[in-house]
Design a protein around this motif. Sequence first.
Motif, PDB file in Angstrom:
ATOM      1  N   LEU A 120      17.459   0.626  -7.671  1.00 57.26           N
ATOM      2  CA  LEU A 120      16.849   0.194  -6.405  1.00 57.26           C
ATOM      3  C   LEU A 120      15.414   0.692  -6.246  1.00 57.26           C
ATOM      4  CD1 LEU A 120      19.762   0.526  -3.807  1.00 57.26           C
ATOM      5  CD2 LEU A 120      18.888  -1.527  -4.927  1.00 57.26           C
ATOM      6  N   SER A 121      15.133   1.913  -6.687  1.00 58.77           N
ATOM      7  CA  SER A 121      13.770   2.431  -6.542  1.00 58.77           C
ATOM      8  C   SER A 121      12.796   1.656  -7.420  1.00 58.77           C
ATOM      9  CB  SER A 121      13.735   3.922  -6.874  1.00 58.77           C
ATOM     10  OG  SER A 121      14.236   4.166  -8.170  1.00 58.77           O
ATOM     11  N   ALA A 122      13.207   1.324  -8.649  1.00 56.29           N
ATOM     12  CA  ALA A 122      12.329   0.549  -9.537  1.00 56.29           C
ATOM     13  C   ALA A 122      12.127  -0.862  -9.001  1.00 56.29           C
ATOM     14  CB  ALA A 122      12.914   0.502 -10.947  1.00 56.29           C
ATOM     15  N   ILE A 123      13.199  -1.484  -8.538  1.00 56.02           N
ATOM     16  CA  ILE A 123      13.088  -2.841  -7.997  1.00 56.02           C
ATOM     17  C   ILE A 123      12.242  -2.843  -6.725  1.00 56.02           C
ATOM     18  CG2 ILE A 123      14.399  -4.719  -6.927  1.00 56.02           C
ATOM     19  CD1 ILE A 123      16.650  -4.106  -8.907  1.00 56.02           C
ATOM     20  N   SER A 124      12.389  -1.808  -5.882  1.00 57.46           N
ATOM     21  CA  SER A 124      11.571  -1.717  -4.664  1.00 57.46           C
ATOM     22  C   SER A 124      10.089  -1.601  -4.998  1.00 57.46           C
ATOM     23  CB  SER A 124      12.014  -0.506  -3.829  1.00 57.46           C
ATOM     24  OG  SER A 124      13.347  -0.637  -3.411  1.00 57.46           O
ATOM     25  N   ALA A 125       9.775  -0.828  -6.039  1.00 58.40           N
ATOM     26  CA  ALA A 125       8.377  -0.716  -6.471  1.00 58.40           C
ATOM     27  C   ALA A 125       7.859  -2.072  -6.935  1.00 58.40           C
ATOM     28  CB  ALA A 125       8.256   0.307  -7.596  1.00 58.40           C
ATOM     29  N   GLY A 126       8.702  -2.819  -7.660  1.00 57.32           N
ATOM     30  CA  GLY A 126       8.292  -4.142  -8.131  1.00 57.32           C
ATOM     31  C   GLY A 126       8.067  -5.122  -7.000  1.00 57.32           C
ATOM     32  N   VAL A 127       8.970  -5.129  -6.022  1.00 59.68           N
ATOM     33  CA  VAL A 127       8.829  -6.033  -4.875  1.00 59.68           C
ATOM     34  C   VAL A 127       7.564  -5.703  -4.093  1.00 59.68           C
ATOM     35  CG1 VAL A 127       9.853  -6.696  -2.665  1.00 59.68           C
ATOM     36  CG2 VAL A 127      11.302  -6.470  -4.690  1.00 59.68           C
ATOM     37  N   SER A 128       7.262  -4.413  -3.925  1.00 64.06           N
ATOM     38  CA  SER A 128       6.043  -4.006  -3.211  1.00 64.06           C
ATOM     39  C   SER A 128       4.794  -4.508  -3.928  1.00 64.06           C
ATOM     40  CB  SER A 128       5.999  -2.484  -3.072  1.00 64.06           C
ATOM     41  OG  SER A 128       7.076  -2.002  -2.320  1.00 64.06           O
ATOM     42  N   CYS A 129       4.795  -4.413  -5.266  1.00 60.09           N
ATOM     43  CA  CYS A 129       3.649  -4.896  -6.041  1.00 60.09           C
ATOM     44  C   CYS A 129       3.484  -6.408  -5.873  1.00 60.09           C
ATOM     45  CB  CYS A 129       3.814  -4.540  -7.516  1.00 60.09           C
ATOM     46  SG  CYS A 129       3.638  -2.781  -7.892  1.00 60.09           S
ATOM     47  N   LEU A 130       4.591  -7.130  -5.876  1.00 61.54           N
ATOM     48  CA  LEU A 130       4.513  -8.584  -5.702  1.00 61.54           C
ATOM     49  C   LEU A 130       4.015  -8.946  -4.312  1.00 61.54           C
ATOM     50  CD1 LEU A 130       7.802  -9.742  -7.490  1.00 61.54           C
ATOM     51  CD2 LEU A 130       5.461  -9.813  -8.371  1.00 61.54           C
ATOM     52  N   LEU A 131       4.409  -8.164  -3.299  1.00 65.09           N
ATOM     53  CA  LEU A 131       3.932  -8.422  -1.947  1.00 65.09           C
ATOM     54  C   LEU A 131       2.433  -8.182  -1.819  1.00 65.09           C
ATOM     55  CD1 LEU A 131       6.796  -6.865   0.241  1.00 65.09           C
ATOM     56  CD2 LEU A 131       6.258  -9.291  -0.068  1.00 65.09           C
TER      57      LEU A 131
END
Length: 538
Positions: free
Chosen positions: A398-409
């Motif tokens: 979840l922490s890695a995916i959250s970092a990825g989603v933030s970058c995409l945003l």
Amino acid sequence: MDNEEETTTEVLNEEKMELNVDEIIERYVGSFGLPQLLQVVLVSFAWVFDSQNTLVTIFTDAQPSGWRCKTSADPSLSSSWCMNNTASGGGGNKGQSAGHVCGLAAGSWEWIGGNSATTIAEWDLICHRKFLAAIPTSLFFIGSIFGCAFYGRLADAWLGRKKTLLLACILTSTTTFLTSFSPNIWVYSLLRFANGFARSGNGICCLVLSTEVVGRKWRGQVGQYGFFFFTAGFLSLPFIAYPTRTQWRYLYRIISLPPLVYTFLLVPLVSESPRWLLVRGKNKEALEVLQRFAGWKGKKLPDNIELIIPSQATTGTGNEGGKNENIWTTRWAAKRMITMMLFGFGVGFVYYGIQLNAENLNFNLYLTVIINAAMEIPAVFIGGILLSFTNRRLLSSLSAISAGVSCLLCIIFSAASSTTSSWPQLTIEAIGFMAAAIAFNVSYIYCVELFPTNVRNFAVSMLRQSLMLGASLSPLLVVVGRLSPSLSFAVFGALAIVSGTLSVWLPETKNAPLYETLKQQEEEEEVKRRRLMQNTVL
């Protein structure tokens, strides 16, 4: 006399109490008491040197803040010629200063901070030589990759954790000091490679020495404590760099001193890992370490205790049943290691990439680094709290995916912030960086718990290599991001999400015992799987 003989016979015939390290810690030492706390604190000081040597180039290799035309006695280098050939008249921002001076005559301008402020200013790493400025940092991380393999093998098979830490600190101090005398960019790059090689042993030994002396329920939190010291080292850099802002060599000389002092004053107080001593067949020394820890609580280990040696394998490449016992020849361990390394590559790429990308922000460099370092603090707190009650696999994913989603945003705001500052984008970047920091920190704890004692240091070193490999490639994307911010955010985001997905394939380790050998771990995990299947059927 008969009574004495009977008593003696009873003592001699008393059955040995066979216990493993975990059982002794839980029964006599305590999961996490004062002796373990002191061990963790003493060991974790080395994280300070690790962060300082990793991030020092933010200041020493920085683009000078500005330039100006200078007055010269030589008519051919007049200041009026300099001013007439630039629209800025000198002293622009970082992006303007390097570009404008490329068209000026040599000697008609000067750096505002002086030629000794940074390596770029001293060796003219601008214009057609600007690509040379990236070589030292890239070689530093490449040196770390080689160093991880070297120290991992050294600590597991030969010297142990404590002596390897001692060696790493001495080499770190030496290479850092020698770097300050670099005569040119090529020698400087070579010494940065050597420094990266030297410092890579600090983090590996710190983490393993901390987690191998505590109870299983405290491993996650203890592993996180070390990252506070990493953050402290990061935070200290701006305060050391600002007084030495006109002499980059002084900064290297100052940060070379703490590892040397630490080596002679604090490392002798650190205890060797009892788990490593046991695996190496040094049962007496292992019991002595555990007895010292128990003595802090006023307890004494029973005289009839015998530490269990799970198998005949004593090192990561020991002989067991005619086959070498190591990670790469054990199928389940190799799959687990490869998955962990792929996860680490993505997390390292994003974690260091976001930090390096922050240099392009139009803020004061020293203030920017302080803010970036401060963002590590909530990441450590949150990670430590979540590790106490959540699954490692879920938290990593979840922490890695959250970092990825933030970058995409961030892509949404990149166009709007191309000319002006965008606080929403900065906020999302901060959230993404904290998520990446959590994934980065948790990955070490997870790796420690995934592998047994006789290959644990090697496994952590392999993870560290993959993190450093990702870090060495991330600056390339940062350069691309200066031309297309959306593209850099897209790659960061996609890679982080893929890494988070990969971690789902790893087994859960929360509250699991720390095994001593690959054979023991394979056998006991197989028993657990069978029990789980039977319970499911029933």
